[in-house]
Design an enzyme around this catalytic site. Structure first.
Site, mmCIF file in Angstrom:
data_model
loop_
_atom_site.group_PDB
_atom_site.id
_atom_site.type_symbol
_atom_site.label_atom_id
_atom_site.label_comp_id
_atom_site.label_asym_id
_atom_site.label_seq_id
_atom_site.Cartn_x
_atom_site.Cartn_y
_atom_site.Cartn_z
ATOM 1 N N GLU A 45 0.856 -1.186 0.000
ATOM 2 C CA GLU A 45 0.000 0.000 0.000
ATOM 3 C C GLU A 45 0.895 1.241 0.000
ATOM 4 O O GLU A 45 1.450 1.620 1.036
ATOM 5 C CB GLU A 45 -0.918 0.029 1.224
ATOM 6 C CG GLU A 45 -1.811 1.268 1.274
ATOM 7 C CD GLU A 45 -2.577 1.405 2.579
ATOM 8 O OE1 GLU A 45 -2.961 2.549 2.917
ATOM 9 O OE2 GLU A 45 -2.795 0.382 3.269
ATOM 10 N N ARG A 49 0.802 10.321 0.193
ATOM 11 C CA ARG A 49 1.139 11.353 1.179
ATOM 12 C C ARG A 49 2.376 12.144 0.799
ATOM 13 O O ARG A 49 2.767 13.065 1.525
ATOM 14 C CB ARG A 49 1.360 10.701 2.558
ATOM 15 C CG ARG A 49 0.135 9.991 3.106
ATOM 16 C CD ARG A 49 0.451 9.298 4.416
ATOM 17 N NE ARG A 49 -0.660 8.496 4.895
ATOM 18 C CZ ARG A 49 -0.611 7.683 5.940
ATOM 19 N NH1 ARG A 49 0.522 7.571 6.636
ATOM 20 N NH2 ARG A 49 -1.668 6.973 6.298
ATOM 21 N N THR A 73 -4.403 6.199 1.218
ATOM 22 C CA THR A 73 -4.806 7.583 1.461
ATOM 23 C C THR A 73 -5.516 8.162 0.242
ATOM 24 O O THR A 73 -5.318 9.326 -0.128
ATOM 25 C CB THR A 73 -3.603 8.467 1.869
ATOM 26 O OG1 THR A 73 -2.721 7.727 2.708
ATOM 27 C CG2 THR A 73 -4.080 9.675 2.662
ATOM 28 N N LYS A 133 -11.374 -1.745 5.689
ATOM 29 C CA LYS A 133 -10.241 -1.357 6.516
ATOM 30 C C LYS A 133 -10.800 -0.832 7.835
ATOM 31 O O LYS A 133 -11.663 0.049 7.834
ATOM 32 C CB LYS A 133 -9.440 -0.265 5.799
ATOM 33 C CG LYS A 133 -8.351 0.400 6.634
ATOM 34 C CD LYS A 133 -7.693 1.511 5.810
ATOM 35 C CE LYS A 133 -6.669 2.270 6.615
ATOM 36 N NZ LYS A 133 -5.994 3.318 5.821
#
Length: 212
Positions: A45, A49, A73, A133
Site C-alpha cells: 500500500e 502522502r 490515502t 479497513k
C-alpha cells in the site's frame, strides 16, 4: 454478485500483512518494495502522502510485476482514476463517502474503504463493500471493537490498520473477521535512512509467517 470489495478479498490469500508505505523517492520505493516482496509480502500500500507517490506506484508496478501494488490515502474519485492509470491494482481510503463508493465502480478499482463504527460499516455494506479497513484500529477500539462488530455484522471482513505492530498483529489475526493487518513496522525509518534493505527483508519474512 461481485461487489467492489469481493474481488479484492478473493485475491488476498495467505498474506497476513500489507505494508503501509510512505515513499520520498522512486529509488527508495524500488529498494524497499523489492525487499518486502522478496521477503514474502507482495501486497504493498503506497500512500498518496508524498509528491512522488504516483511516480513510485508506476515505477514499482513496472519493476516488480510479481507485486500487487495498491494506493493508500485515496480521498476522492479523481485519485482513484489517477492511481489506476499509474498501475495500482487496488486502493485504500481512510473512510468512505458516497462519491468515493460510486467513483470506485466508475474507475473499476478494487477499493478497501476505511470504517471505524458500526454505522460506517453498515453504510459500506449498503454500497456492496464486504471487505473493509478498520481504521484507526487501536484508537477506534482495537480487538474488543472488532469482536463486538462480529456478532451483528459477521458477513464483514476487516484489515485493521493504525497503531498495529509485530506484537499486536497476532491478536488481531486470530479474530474470525480479520483477513490481514496493515502496518508500517516492517519498514522502520532508521532502516530506510541507513539503506538497510536486508533488515527490511528480514522483518518482511517474519511478518509473512504470521497467519490469520
Amino acid at each position: 454478485m461481485t461487489t467492489p470489495s469481493t474481488s479484492l478479498l478473493e485475491r488476498l490469500s495467505n498474506v497476513p500483512v500489507i505494508p503501509v508505505l510512505e515513499y520520498h523517492s522512486v529509488e527508495e520505493a524500488l529498494h524497499v518494495s523489492e525487499a518486502l516482496v522478496s521477503g514474502g509480502l507482495p501486497w504493498l500500500e503506497i500512500t498518496l502522502r508524498t509528491p512522488v507517490a504516483l511516480e513510485a506506484i508506476r515505477a514499482v508496478a513496472k519493476a516488480l510485476p510479481q507485486a500487487v501494488v495498491g494506493a493508500g490515502t485515496v480521498l476522492n474519485a479523481g485519485q482513484l482514476h489517477a492511481v489506476r492509470d499509474a498501475g495500482a491494482q487496488f486502493a485504500v481510503s481512510p473512510g468512505l463517502t458516497q462519491t468515493l463508493a460510486d467513483g470506485a465502480r466508475d474507475a473499476g478499482v478494487s477499493l478497501l474503504p476505511g470504517v471505524a463504527t458500526a454505522s460506517e460499516a453498515m453504510f459500506a455494506l449498503e454500497n456492496g463493500f464486504t471487505f473493509l479497513k478498520f481504521f484507526p484500529a487501536e484508537a477506534a477500539g482495537g480487538v474488543p471493537m472488532l469482536k463486538s462488530l462480529y456478532g451483528p455484522l459477521a458477513q464483514l471482513k476487516f484489515c485493521p490498520t493504525g497503531g498495529i505492530d509485530a506484537a499486536k498483529a497476532p491478536t488481531y489475526l486470530a479474530l474470525p473477521n480479520v483477513v490481514c493487518v496493515g502496518g508500517s513496522w516492517v519498514v522502520p525509518k532508521d532502516a530506510v535512512a541507513g539503506k538497510d534493505w536486508a533488515r527490511i527483508r528480514s522483518l518482511a519474512q517474519e511478518a509473512a509467517k504470521l497467519k490469520a
